[in-house]
Motif scaffolding. Structure first.
Motif, short mmCIF file in Angstrom:
data_model
loop_
_atom_site.label_atom_id
_atom_site.label_comp_id
_atom_site.label_asym_id
_atom_site.label_seq_id
_atom_site.Cartn_x
_atom_site.Cartn_y
_atom_site.Cartn_z
N PHE A 224 57.95 55.65 60.33
CA PHE A 224 57.64 56.29 61.61
C PHE A 224 56.92 57.63 61.41
CE2 PHE A 224 61.21 53.52 62.75
CZ PHE A 224 60.66 52.85 63.83
N SER A 225 57.54 58.51 60.64
CA SER A 225 56.92 59.81 60.41
C SER A 225 55.65 59.69 59.56
CB SER A 225 57.92 60.75 59.73
OG SER A 225 58.43 60.18 58.54
N GLY A 226 55.58 58.66 58.72
CA GLY A 226 54.37 58.46 57.92
C GLY A 226 53.16 58.19 58.79
N VAL A 227 53.32 57.31 59.78
CA VAL A 227 52.22 57.00 60.68
C VAL A 227 51.86 58.21 61.53
CG1 VAL A 227 51.49 55.57 62.62
CG2 VAL A 227 52.76 54.55 60.72
N LEU A 228 52.88 58.85 62.10
CA LEU A 228 52.62 59.99 62.99
C LEU A 228 52.02 61.17 62.22
CD1 LEU A 228 55.81 59.90 65.24
CD2 LEU A 228 53.54 59.00 65.73
N PHE A 229 52.49 61.41 61.00
CA PHE A 229 51.94 62.52 60.21
C PHE A 229 50.48 62.26 59.86
CE2 PHE A 229 51.13 64.73 56.19
CZ PHE A 229 51.54 66.02 56.51
N SER A 230 50.15 61.03 59.52
CA SER A 230 48.76 60.72 59.19
C SER A 230 47.86 60.89 60.41
CB SER A 230 48.65 59.29 58.66
OG SER A 230 48.99 58.34 59.66
N ILE A 231 48.38 60.57 61.61
CA ILE A 231 47.59 60.75 62.82
C ILE A 231 47.38 62.23 63.11
CG2 ILE A 231 47.59 60.42 65.32
CD1 ILE A 231 49.10 57.81 64.86
N GLU A 232 48.46 63.02 63.01
CA GLU A 232 48.36 64.45 63.34
C GLU A 232 47.46 65.20 62.37
OE1 GLU A 232 52.14 66.31 65.34
OE2 GLU A 232 52.76 65.20 63.56
N VAL A 233 47.59 64.90 61.10
CA VAL A 233 46.92 65.70 60.07
C VAL A 233 45.49 65.24 59.84
CG1 VAL A 233 46.95 66.29 57.61
CG2 VAL A 233 49.06 66.35 58.93
N MET A 234 45.23 63.93 59.94
CA MET A 234 43.94 63.40 59.51
C MET A 234 43.08 62.83 60.62
SD MET A 234 45.16 61.61 55.95
CE MET A 234 46.89 61.48 56.35
N SER A 235 43.51 62.94 61.88
CA SER A 235 42.72 62.38 62.98
C SER A 235 42.67 63.38 64.12
CB SER A 235 43.32 61.06 63.48
OG SER A 235 43.40 60.10 62.44
N SER A 236 41.51 63.49 64.74
CA SER A 236 41.39 64.29 65.95
C SER A 236 41.61 63.44 67.19
CB SER A 236 40.01 64.96 66.01
OG SER A 236 38.99 63.98 65.94
N HIS A 237 41.13 62.19 67.15
CA HIS A 237 41.39 61.20 68.19
C HIS A 237 41.88 59.93 67.50
CE1 HIS A 237 38.85 63.92 70.50
NE2 HIS A 237 39.31 63.36 71.60
N PHE A 238 42.78 59.21 68.16
CA PHE A 238 43.34 58.02 67.54
C PHE A 238 43.31 56.87 68.53
CE2 PHE A 238 46.69 55.22 65.93
CZ PHE A 238 46.38 55.19 64.57
N SER A 239 42.82 55.72 68.07
CA SER A 239 42.77 54.52 68.89
C SER A 239 44.12 53.82 68.86
CB SER A 239 41.67 53.58 68.37
OG SER A 239 41.70 52.35 69.07
N VAL A 240 44.63 53.49 70.04
CA VAL A 240 45.91 52.79 70.13
C VAL A 240 45.82 51.43 69.44
CG1 VAL A 240 47.67 51.92 71.73
CG2 VAL A 240 46.43 54.01 72.26
N TRP A 241 44.61 50.88 69.37
CA TRP A 241 44.43 49.59 68.70
C TRP A 241 44.85 49.67 67.23
CZ3 TRP A 241 43.89 44.63 69.30
CH2 TRP A 241 43.33 43.85 68.29
N TYR A 243 47.30 51.43 66.10
CA TYR A 243 48.70 51.82 66.01
C TYR A 243 49.53 50.77 65.29
CZ TYR A 243 51.88 55.41 67.79
OH TYR A 243 52.72 56.47 67.91
N TRP A 244 49.40 49.52 65.74
CA TRP A 244 50.22 48.48 65.14
C TRP A 244 49.83 48.23 63.68
CZ3 TRP A 244 48.34 44.04 62.96
CH2 TRP A 244 47.01 43.68 63.27
N ARG A 245 48.58 48.41 63.37
CA ARG A 245 48.13 48.21 61.99
C ARG A 245 48.80 49.23 61.07
NH1 ARG A 245 43.17 45.29 62.30
NH2 ARG A 245 42.50 45.05 64.47
N GLY A 246 48.80 50.49 61.51
CA GLY A 246 49.43 51.51 60.69
C GLY A 246 50.91 51.29 60.54
N PHE A 247 51.60 50.97 61.63
CA PHE A 247 53.04 50.76 61.56
C PHE A 247 53.40 49.52 60.74
CE2 PHE A 247 53.76 53.71 65.16
CZ PHE A 247 54.83 54.40 64.61
N PHE A 248 52.63 48.46 60.89
CA PHE A 248 52.92 47.24 60.13
C PHE A 248 52.76 47.47 58.64
CE2 PHE A 248 51.37 43.25 58.19
CZ PHE A 248 52.51 42.47 58.37
N ALA A 249 51.63 48.06 58.25
CA ALA A 249 51.40 48.32 56.82
C ALA A 249 52.40 49.33 56.27
CB ALA A 249 49.97 48.82 56.61
N ALA A 250 52.72 50.37 57.05
CA ALA A 250 53.66 51.38 56.59
C ALA A 250 55.07 50.80 56.46
CB ALA A 250 53.67 52.57 57.56
N THR A 251 55.46 49.93 57.38
CA THR A 251 56.77 49.31 57.29
C THR A 251 56.87 48.41 56.07
OG1 THR A 251 56.97 49.36 59.70
CG2 THR A 251 58.44 47.88 58.53
#
Length: 667
Positions: A224-241, A243-251
Motif C-alpha cells: 500500500f505505502s509502496g504504491v502511494l509513495f511512488s505516486i507522491e514522489v515520482m509523479s505529478s499527475h497519476f492515471s487511475v488506470w 492504479y490496479w497495475r501498481g497494486f497488483f505488481a506490488a502485492t
C-alpha cells in the motif's frame, strides 16, 4: 526473356488437408511436418488462452516476483558479508589499532570498489536513481538510464554499499526502485515481441509506473505505502488506470518477498518486518496529541534545514575547483575519503559508543520501536555495556552511564544530521530514504521527501495502526512546514544535477492567474511554407539546428499545416534528384508530395491560454513543446524553457519595479 529462379525459402505451399496459412517449402518438406504443425498450433492456442484476460497480468506478476527474488538475494548476500565483517572485528584481538583498521578498511574498500565498478560500467549508475526516474516519468527520455548494463552496475554497486553495514548508514530504496523500473522496461520490450505488436509509448509508461511501485514495495514488503509513495514522489499527475497495475505488481512482489523469509525459516508465517506490541486498549492519552503535533513541527523545521544544507553542500562540491576535479577524475578516491571519515566516527570504542554504531539499520528500527521506557529501566540501575551486541537487549547500545539514553539519542541526531549529508554526496548506488526514516521516522522522512504515505509505511512495517491519527497529524504538520520552505530532497537533487524538470506553481498570491501564453511564448519560430522554393528550404535547413520545423500553408498567411522533422527533410532532399538545382522551379510542396512525411499538430495553445492551464497540460500529458496559434496562424511556441522562466519570474521577481512588471508589459 530472362527467367529468374525464386529462392527456395520464398516458395510456399499448403499441407494436405490444411486450411491454415501457407508455409515455406523447407517447413513443408522437413521431418515430421504434422507433429511440428501440431506443436505450433498448440502453442498458439495456449497463447490465446493465457492472454485472453490480458497479457499485462502475467508481465506485472513476473515483475513483482523477479524483483522480490532479487531483493531477497541481495539482502541475504549483504547480510553474510556484514556477518563476516562483525566476526572479523570481534576475533581480531584486543589491539585498538587492529580493531580500528578492521572497522574502517572494510567499508573503505567496499565503497571504493562500488564507486569504481559502477562508474566504469555507466556514469548514470551512481546516486539514488529516483530523481532520474521522476524525470523519465515526466516524459523526458534519458539515454542509458534504462540500459541493462546500468542494471548490472546498480546490483553490484548497491550490494557493496549495503555490505558496509552501519559504518556508512545507507539504504537501498532509491537504487532498487531504479532497478525495478529498468526491469519493467525490459519486460515491456519482451511483452511487445511476445504478442507481436508495435511499440507503444503509453504501454511502456504504464510498465515504468508499475516498476516504480514494485521497487518500494519489495524493500519493505509494504504494497500500500509502496504504491502511494511512488505516486507522491515520482509523479505529478497519476492515471487511475495505472492504479490496479501498481497494486497488483506490488502485492505480488511484497508477498513473494515475505514468503521467501518463511521458506528460509526466518519467520513462522507472513508478518510485518518490524513487529511491535504497543497497547491497543489505550494507545495514547488525548493530551499527547499536542506533543505529536509539536514533534511534527520540529521535524518540519529540521527537514527544511536538512534539504537546504544537503542541496547547498552538493552544489558546493560541484562548484569548488578541488572537489569538482576530484569527483570528475577520481570518484573512487573521494568515496574512500568520505568512507574513512564516516567509519572513523562510528568506531564503537570511540565516538561510535555514543551513537549505537554497532546496530545495523534494521536493528536501529527494532530498538527504537521498543515498547519499554529506557529511562525507567535505568533509573535505579547502571547496566554494563555488553562486550558484544546482545540481540535480546538492543536498547543497551543506546545507554551510557554518564550520557544517559537522552544524551546518546541527542548526540546521534546531531552527528547523523551532517553525516547523512556527507554520505549522500558519495558517487555510489545508494538509497537515502531508509536513513531518513531511522532518523525521524514518518514525520521527518515524509517532510524531507514531501510525502504523506510515510505514515502508512510506519503502520505497515510495524503491523499496528493504533497511532494512526497522531502520526498522520505529525506528518501533515511536518509537510506543511517543509513544503512551504524548501523543495523536496529529490527535487533538490534534480535541480543540482540540472536534470530537465518542470517546477510547480506554488501558492496563490504570486499573480500567476492573469499571466497568459502571450506573455512568455517564444515568438522566434522557424517556419517552412509549402510554396517556398527548395533553394530557400535548403538554406533554412543548413543554417538552423532545430529538430522540427513548423509547416505553414504559405509565407503570406502562415496558416498552420503541421510539422516536419529535420532528419526526414534532410533525407528527402538528399534522395531527391537534382533536377530542381538545374533551373527548374520546384517548391517544398513538390518535395512533400514525393514522400516526405509530415506530422499533424493535434494539440495547440492560444495566446489567451493561462499559465496554469498550460502548466497542467504539460504535466498531465508529459509534453515538452507546443505550438501557439491565433486564428489558425502559427505565432509562437512554448517549451519547458519558457514555462520555467515564467514561473521563476513570478516566484522570484526582479528587484526593480519595472523589471518585475516585465511579463505584464510584454503584451
Amino acid at each position: 526473356m530472362v527467367l529468374t529462379q525464386e529462392p527456395m525459402e520464398e516458395l510456399v505451399g499448403l499441407c494436405e488437408g490444411s486450411v491454415g496459412k501457407p508455409v515455406t517449402l523447407p517447413e513443408l518438406w522437413g521431418p515430421c511436418p504434422h507433429v511440428r504443425q501440431g506443436i505450433r498450433g498448440g502453442l498458439e492456442w495456449l497463447k490465446q488462452r493465457l492472454f485472453r484476460v490480458g497479457e499485462d497480468w502475467y508481465f506485472l506478476a513476473a515483475l513483482g516476483v523477479l524483483m522480490a527474488l532479487i531483493s531477497y538475494a541481495m539482502n541475504f548476500a549483504t547480510g553474510c558479508v556484514v556477518q563476516v565483517h562483525n566476526w572479523l572485528y570481534r576475533e581480531i584481538g584486543d589491539s585498538h589499532l587492529l580493531r580500528y583498521l578492521s572497522w574502517t578498511v572494510y567499508p573503505v574498500a567496499l565503497l571504493s570498489f562500488s564507486s569504481g565498478f559502477s562508474q566504469s560500467i555507466t556514469a548514470s549508475s551512481g546516486g539514488s536513481g529516483i530523481p532520474e526516474v521522476k524525470t523519465m516519468l515526466s516524459g523526458v527520455i534519458l539515454e542509458d538510464y534504462l540500459d541493462i548494463k546500468n542494471f548490472g552496475a546498480k546490483v553490484v554497486g548497491l550490494c557493496c554499499t549495503l555490505a558496509t553495514g552501519s559504518t556508512i548508514f545507507l539504504g537501498k530504496v532509491g537504487p532498487f526502485t531504479h532497478m525495478s523500473v529498468m526491469m519493467a522496461a525490459y519486460l515491456g520490450r519482451v511483452r511487445t515481441k511476445t504478442i507481436g505488436e508495435s511499440e507503444n509509448k503509453t504501454k511502456e509508461m504504464e510498465m515504468l509506473v508499475a516498476g516504480a511501485a514494485v521497487g518500494v514495495a519489495t524493500v519493505f514488503a509494504a504494497p500500500f505505502s509502496g504504491v502511494l509513495f511512488s505516486i507522491e514522489v515520482m509523479s505529478s499527475h497519476f492515471s487511475v488506470w495505472n492504479y490496479w497495475r501498481g497494486f497488483f505488481a506490488a502485492t505480488c512482489g511484497a508477498f513473494t518477498f515475505r514468503l521467501l523469509a518463511v521458506f528460509n525459516s526466518e519467520q513462522e508465517t507472513i508478518t510485518s518486518i518490524y513487529k511491535t506490541s504497543f497497547r491497543v486498549d489505550v494507545p495514547f492519552d488525548l493530551p499527547e496529541i499536542f506533543f505529536f503535533v509539536v514533534l511534527g513541527a520540529v521535524c518540519g523545521i529540521l527537514s527544511s534545514a536538512y534539504n537546504f544544507c544537503q542541496r547547498t553542500f552538493l552544489g558546493f562540491l560541484k562548484t569548488n575547483r578541488f572537489t569538482s576535479q576530484l569527483l570528475a577524475t577520481s570518484k573512487p578516491l573521494y568515496a574512500a575519503l568520505a568512507a574513512l571519515i564516516l567509519a572513523s566516527i562510528t568506531y564503537p570504542p570511540g565516538v561510535g559508543r555514543f551513537m549505537a554504531s554497532r546496530l545495523s539499520m534494521g536493528e536501529h528500527l527494532e530498538s527504537l520501536f521498543d515498547n519499554n521506557s529506557w529511562a525507567l529501566m535505568t533509573w535505579n540501575s547502571s547496566p554494563p555495556w555488553p562486550a558484544e551486541l546482545d540481540p535480546q537487549n538492543l536498547w543497551l547500545e543506546w545507554y551510557h552511564p554518564q550520557f544517559t539514553v537522552f544524551g546518546t539519542l541527542t548526540f546521534f541526531l546531531v552527528m547523523k544530521f551532517w553525516m547523512l549529508i556527507l554520505a549522500t554526496t558519495i558517487p555510489i548506488p545508494a538509497g537515502y530514504f531508509m536513513p531518513l526514516f531511522v532518523y525521524g521516522a514518518a514525520a521527518f522522512s515524509g517532510a524531507v521527501t514531501h510525502s504523506i504515505s510515510t505514515a502508512l509505511l510506519a503502520f505497515e512495517i510495524t503491523g499496528q495502526i493504533v497511532h494512526a491519527l497522531p502520526v498522520l497529524m505529525a506528518v501533515l504538520v511536518a509537510n506543511a512546514i517543509s513544503q512551504s520552505c524548501q523543495p523536496s530532497f529529490y527535487d533538490g537533487t534534480i535541480i543540482v544535477k540540472k536534470l530537465p524538470y518542470l517546477p510547480w506553481i506554488r501558492g496563490r498570491n504570486i499573480g500567476s492567474y492573469p499571466v497568459t501564453v502571450g506573455h512568455f511564448m517564444n515568438t522566434s519560430i522557424t517556419t517552412l511554407a509549402k510554396d517556398m522554393p527548395l533553394e530557400e528550404v535548403l538554406k533554412v535547413v543548413t543554417s538552423t539546428d532545430v529538430t522540427r520545423y513548423v509547416l505553414v500553408e504559405s509565407a503570406e498567411f502562415q496558416i498552420l499545416v503541421g510539422t516536419v522533422e529535420r532528419t526526414q527533410l534532410m533525407q528527402t532532399l538528399q534522395a531527391e534528384p537534382a533536377s530542381w538545382a538545374l533551373g527548374q522551379q520546384c517548391c517544398l510542396q513538390d518535395l512533400l508530395a514525393g514522400g516526405c512525411a509530415t506530422q499533424p499538430v493535434t494539440l495547440q495553445l492560444s495566446p489567451e491560454t493561462s499559465l496554469h492551464q498550460t502548466h497542467n497540460l504539460f504535466e498531465l500529458l508529459n509534453l515538452q513543446w507546443l505550438l501557439v496559434t491565433s486564428r489558425g496562424r502559427a505565432v509562437g511556441s512554448v517549451s519547458w524553457v519558457e514555462l520555467k522562466k515564467a514561473i521563476s519570474t513570478l516566484t522570484n521577481p526582479p528587484a526593480t519595479k519595472e523589471a518585475s512588471l516585465g511579463l505584464q508589459n510584454k503584451v
